[in-house]
Design a protein around this motif. Structure first.
Motif, mmCIF file in Angstrom:
data_model
loop_
_atom_site.group_PDB
_atom_site.id
_atom_site.type_symbol
_atom_site.label_atom_id
_atom_site.label_comp_id
_atom_site.label_asym_id
_atom_site.label_seq_id
_atom_site.Cartn_x
_atom_site.Cartn_y
_atom_site.Cartn_z
ATOM 1 N N THR A 22 6.117 17.249 9.749
ATOM 2 C CA THR A 22 6.519 18.336 8.843
ATOM 3 C C THR A 22 5.985 18.110 7.435
ATOM 4 O OG1 THR A 22 8.551 18.204 10.114
ATOM 5 C CG2 THR A 22 8.525 19.779 8.324
ATOM 6 N N SER A 23 5.728 16.855 7.096
ATOM 7 C CA SER A 23 5.224 16.529 5.755
ATOM 8 C C SER A 23 3.706 16.675 5.648
ATOM 9 C CB SER A 23 5.632 15.095 5.400
ATOM 10 O OG SER A 23 5.246 14.199 6.427
ATOM 11 N N SER A 73 7.781 3.001 1.020
ATOM 12 C CA SER A 73 6.741 2.998 -0.016
ATOM 13 C C SER A 73 7.313 2.648 -1.393
ATOM 14 C CB SER A 73 5.993 4.334 -0.035
ATOM 15 O OG SER A 73 6.851 5.434 0.105
ATOM 16 N N THR A 86 2.600 4.867 9.793
ATOM 17 C CA THR A 86 3.953 5.133 10.310
ATOM 18 C C THR A 86 3.936 5.700 11.733
ATOM 19 O OG1 THR A 86 3.911 7.347 9.338
ATOM 20 C CG2 THR A 86 4.873 5.598 7.990
ATOM 21 N N SER A 101 4.494 11.616 13.858
ATOM 22 C CA SER A 101 4.550 12.556 14.977
ATOM 23 C C SER A 101 5.129 13.870 14.468
ATOM 24 C CB SER A 101 5.415 11.989 16.099
ATOM 25 O OG SER A 101 6.709 11.727 15.596
ATOM 26 N N THR A 140 -0.505 11.544 3.516
ATOM 27 C CA THR A 140 -1.899 11.118 3.669
ATOM 28 C C THR A 140 -2.143 10.603 5.087
ATOM 29 O OG1 THR A 140 -1.450 8.824 3.029
ATOM 30 C CG2 THR A 140 -1.937 10.382 1.240
ATOM 31 N N ALA A 183 0.860 -1.191 0.000
ATOM 32 C CA ALA A 183 0.000 0.000 0.000
ATOM 33 C C ALA A 183 0.889 1.231 0.000
ATOM 34 C CB ALA A 183 -0.875 0.003 1.253
ATOM 35 N N GLY A 210 0.768 5.722 -0.001
ATOM 36 C CA GLY A 210 0.003 6.958 0.064
ATOM 37 C C GLY A 210 0.685 7.994 -0.817
ATOM 38 N N ALA A 211 1.141 9.088 -0.190
ATOM 39 C CA ALA A 211 1.778 10.163 -0.966
ATOM 40 C C ALA A 211 3.248 9.867 -1.273
ATOM 41 C CB ALA A 211 1.657 11.481 -0.214
ATOM 42 N N ARG A 212 3.770 8.764 -0.745
ATOM 43 C CA ARG A 212 5.165 8.334 -0.949
ATOM 44 C C ARG A 212 6.173 9.398 -0.502
ATOM 45 N NH1 ARG A 212 5.744 7.457 -6.379
ATOM 46 N NH2 ARG A 212 3.677 8.245 -6.846
ATOM 47 N N THR A 213 5.905 9.948 0.690
ATOM 48 C CA THR A 213 6.870 10.880 1.295
ATOM 49 C C THR A 213 7.798 10.141 2.258
ATOM 50 O OG1 THR A 213 5.429 11.439 3.162
ATOM 51 C CG2 THR A 213 5.203 12.794 1.173
ATOM 52 N N SER A 214 7.722 8.816 2.277
ATOM 53 C CA SER A 214 8.575 8.042 3.182
ATOM 54 C C SER A 214 10.041 8.357 2.927
ATOM 55 C CB SER A 214 8.337 6.546 2.993
ATOM 56 O OG SER A 214 9.297 5.818 3.732
ATOM 57 N N LEU A 260 -5.095 0.277 5.237
ATOM 58 C CA LEU A 260 -6.063 1.140 5.906
ATOM 59 C C LEU A 260 -7.011 1.776 4.887
ATOM 60 C CD1 LEU A 260 -6.392 2.638 8.845
ATOM 61 C CD2 LEU A 260 -5.673 4.573 7.468
ATOM 62 N N GLU A 300 3.103 0.008 9.404
ATOM 63 C CA GLU A 300 3.700 0.217 8.071
ATOM 64 C C GLU A 300 3.070 -0.657 6.990
ATOM 65 O OE1 GLU A 300 6.430 2.236 7.102
ATOM 66 O OE2 GLU A 300 7.199 2.947 9.036
HETATM 67 C C1 LIG Z 1 10.006 16.745 4.122
HETATM 68 C C2 LIG Z 1 9.530 15.576 4.974
HETATM 69 C C3 LIG Z 1 9.257 15.778 6.302
HETATM 70 C C4 LIG Z 1 8.808 14.715 7.105
HETATM 71 N N1 LIG Z 1 8.526 14.971 8.411
HETATM 72 C C5 LIG Z 1 8.040 13.987 9.190
HETATM 73 C C6 LIG Z 1 7.712 14.267 10.561
HETATM 74 O O1 LIG Z 1 7.844 15.392 11.055
HETATM 75 N N2 LIG Z 1 7.222 13.239 11.299
HETATM 76 C C7 LIG Z 1 7.030 11.983 10.775
HETATM 77 O O2 LIG Z 1 6.542 11.096 11.505
HETATM 78 N N3 LIG Z 1 7.354 11.697 9.485
HETATM 79 C C8 LIG Z 1 7.847 12.656 8.680
HETATM 80 N N4 LIG Z 1 8.171 12.385 7.375
HETATM 81 C C9 LIG Z 1 8.021 11.024 6.855
HETATM 82 C C10 LIG Z 1 6.675 10.795 6.097
HETATM 83 O O3 LIG Z 1 6.236 11.966 5.497
HETATM 84 C C11 LIG Z 1 5.600 10.312 7.035
HETATM 85 O O4 LIG Z 1 5.959 9.033 7.476
HETATM 86 C C12 LIG Z 1 4.196 10.278 6.400
HETATM 87 O O5 LIG Z 1 3.255 10.091 7.422
HETATM 88 C C13 LIG Z 1 4.023 9.204 5.340
HETATM 89 O O6 LIG Z 1 2.777 9.418 4.678
HETATM 90 P P1 LIG Z 1 2.590 9.069 3.133
HETATM 91 O O7 LIG Z 1 1.169 9.277 2.756
HETATM 92 O O8 LIG Z 1 3.577 9.784 2.301
HETATM 93 O O9 LIG Z 1 2.900 7.500 3.147
HETATM 94 P P2 LIG Z 1 3.880 6.665 2.203
HETATM 95 O O10 LIG Z 1 5.244 7.262 2.210
HETATM 96 O O11 LIG Z 1 3.241 6.445 0.895
HETATM 97 O O12 LIG Z 1 3.920 5.273 2.988
HETATM 98 C C14 LIG Z 1 4.600 5.178 4.216
HETATM 99 C C15 LIG Z 1 4.309 3.803 4.837
HETATM 100 O O13 LIG Z 1 2.918 3.703 5.121
HETATM 101 C C16 LIG Z 1 2.336 2.585 4.422
HETATM 102 N N5 LIG Z 1 1.010 3.021 3.969
HETATM 103 C C17 LIG Z 1 0.678 4.135 3.260
HETATM 104 N N6 LIG Z 1 -0.647 4.212 3.093
HETATM 105 C C18 LIG Z 1 -1.176 3.114 3.698
HETATM 106 C C19 LIG Z 1 -2.495 2.610 3.881
HETATM 107 N N7 LIG Z 1 -3.575 3.263 3.418
HETATM 108 N N8 LIG Z 1 -2.652 1.449 4.557
HETATM 109 C C20 LIG Z 1 -1.595 0.782 5.066
HETATM 110 N N9 LIG Z 1 -0.319 1.199 4.930
HETATM 111 C C21 LIG Z 1 -0.119 2.355 4.259
HETATM 112 C C22 LIG Z 1 3.291 2.275 3.282
HETATM 113 O O14 LIG Z 1 3.217 0.917 2.910
HETATM 114 C C23 LIG Z 1 4.632 2.626 3.925
HETATM 115 O O15 LIG Z 1 5.059 1.559 4.754
HETATM 116 C C24 LIG Z 1 8.650 13.415 6.548
HETATM 117 C C25 LIG Z 1 8.938 13.221 5.190
HETATM 118 C C26 LIG Z 1 9.367 14.278 4.415
HETATM 119 C C27 LIG Z 1 9.664 14.045 2.958
#
Ligand SMILES: Cc1cc2nc3c(=O)[nH]c(=O)nc-3n(C[C@H](O)[C@H](O)[C@H](O)COP(=O)(O)OP(=O)(O)OC[C@H]3O[C@@H](n4cnc5c(N)ncnc54)[C@H](O)[C@@H]3O)c2cc1C
Length: 211
Positions: A118-119, A64, A131, A134, A124, A53, A55-59, A195, A189
């Motif tokens: 911060t993201s 992701s 994750t 926080s 998403t 799965a 989301g926005a792939r900001t991992s 979800l 994760e």
């Molecule tokens: C500039 C920047 C700042 C950041 N700051 C923070 C911060 O302050 N705190 C923090 O905690 N993180 C931070 N991050 C990390 C990241 O942004 C977070 O972990 C964010 O919550 C991931 O959301 P996403 O939608 O991009 O998920 P993705 O990167 O797409 O996925 C992350 C993980 O979640 C899983 N996942 C995604 N969607 C689902 C779903 N619907 N069901 C089950 N699993 C799913 C994926 O398989 C993967 O394991 C930052 C990243 C960047 C690039």
């Protein structure tokens, strides 16, 4: 059934997140209904095909990226809708909802959702829950696990499941915390399921804020 996209140009867009990790999926699906998530996960489980799965792939950790190939399930296609229930002071959101939009929605109803990685402008709610995201507010208010009270997800066999918090105080320790089933899922994760909906409690908007 959701179409499996195999167009190399589309697949290449899913090769990376913001980390240095790289991996090409064999296919991408963009389900618009939870039924479609159930079908694709169920099928992949039968065939032993890896599913991931996203989301926005900001991992920042490559979480992701489909390093084992298989099928990437883009959960943002499921929707970004969200509603606030003022009676219960809760917010219910589809997995593709962006955190910053949820902050705004909560504020429009006189509430605050103090989960602020911060993201937030990009990430998403699905990714944030997966994750246990926080941010600065977590020093006082905890991570997202402290705010999630209900979840809907599709498990590894393709079955839709719901988890509800039994009302145990969110910062409880020991056996009381173990009863809080949604908490087990938060931070997993994507390993326990995909979800498809999250319900978070809200707090009243603070009267004033610094910064
Ligand atoms: C500039 C920047 C700042 C950041 N700051 C923070 C911060 O302050 N705190 C923090 O905690 N993180 C931070 N991050 C990390 C990241 O942004 C977070 O972990 C964010 O919550 C991931 O959301 P996403 O939608 O991009 O998920 P993705 O990167 O797409 O996925 C992350 C993980 O979640 C899983 N996942 C995604 N969607 C689902 C779903 N619907 N069901 C089950 N699993 C799913 C994926 O398989 C993967 O394991 C930052 C990243 C960047 C690039």
């Amino acid at each position: 059934m959701s179409t499996v996209i195999r167009d190399p140009e589309v697949l290449s867009r899913y090769e990376r997140d913001v980390s240095v990790v790289q991996g090409r999926p064999d296919g991408v699906v963009r389900p618009t209904e939870v039924d479609q998530v159930e079908q694709i996960v169920g099928l992949c489980a039968k065939e032993g095909t890896p599913v991931l799965a996203v989301g926005a792939r900001t991992s920042t950790t490559g979480a992701s990226v489909a390093t084992d190939g298989g099928v990437v399930v883009d959960m943002t296609a499921l929707g970004t809708d969200a509603q606030v229930d003022p009676q219960t002071a809760t917010l219910r959101a589809q997995p593709g909802a962006v955190l910053a939009d949820l902050h705004l929605l909560a504020r429009q109803h006189g509430f605050d959702m103090p989960v602020d990685p911060t993201s937030s402008p990009d990430c998403t709610i699905g990714g944030a829950v997966a994750t246990n995201a926080s941010g600065p507010s977590s020093f006082r208010h905890g991570a997202i696990a402290d705010w999630v009270v209900g979840l809907e997800f599709v498990d590894g066999l393709g079955q839709r499941r719901r988890l509800r918090s039994p009302g145990v105080p969110k910062r409880a320790m020991g056996p009381a915390a173990l009863q809080d089933a949604p908490r087990w899922f938060v931070g997993s994760e994507g390993t326990l399921g995909m979800l498809t909906e999250a319900t978070l409690r809200l707090r009243p908007s603070p009267k004033s804020m610094i910064g």
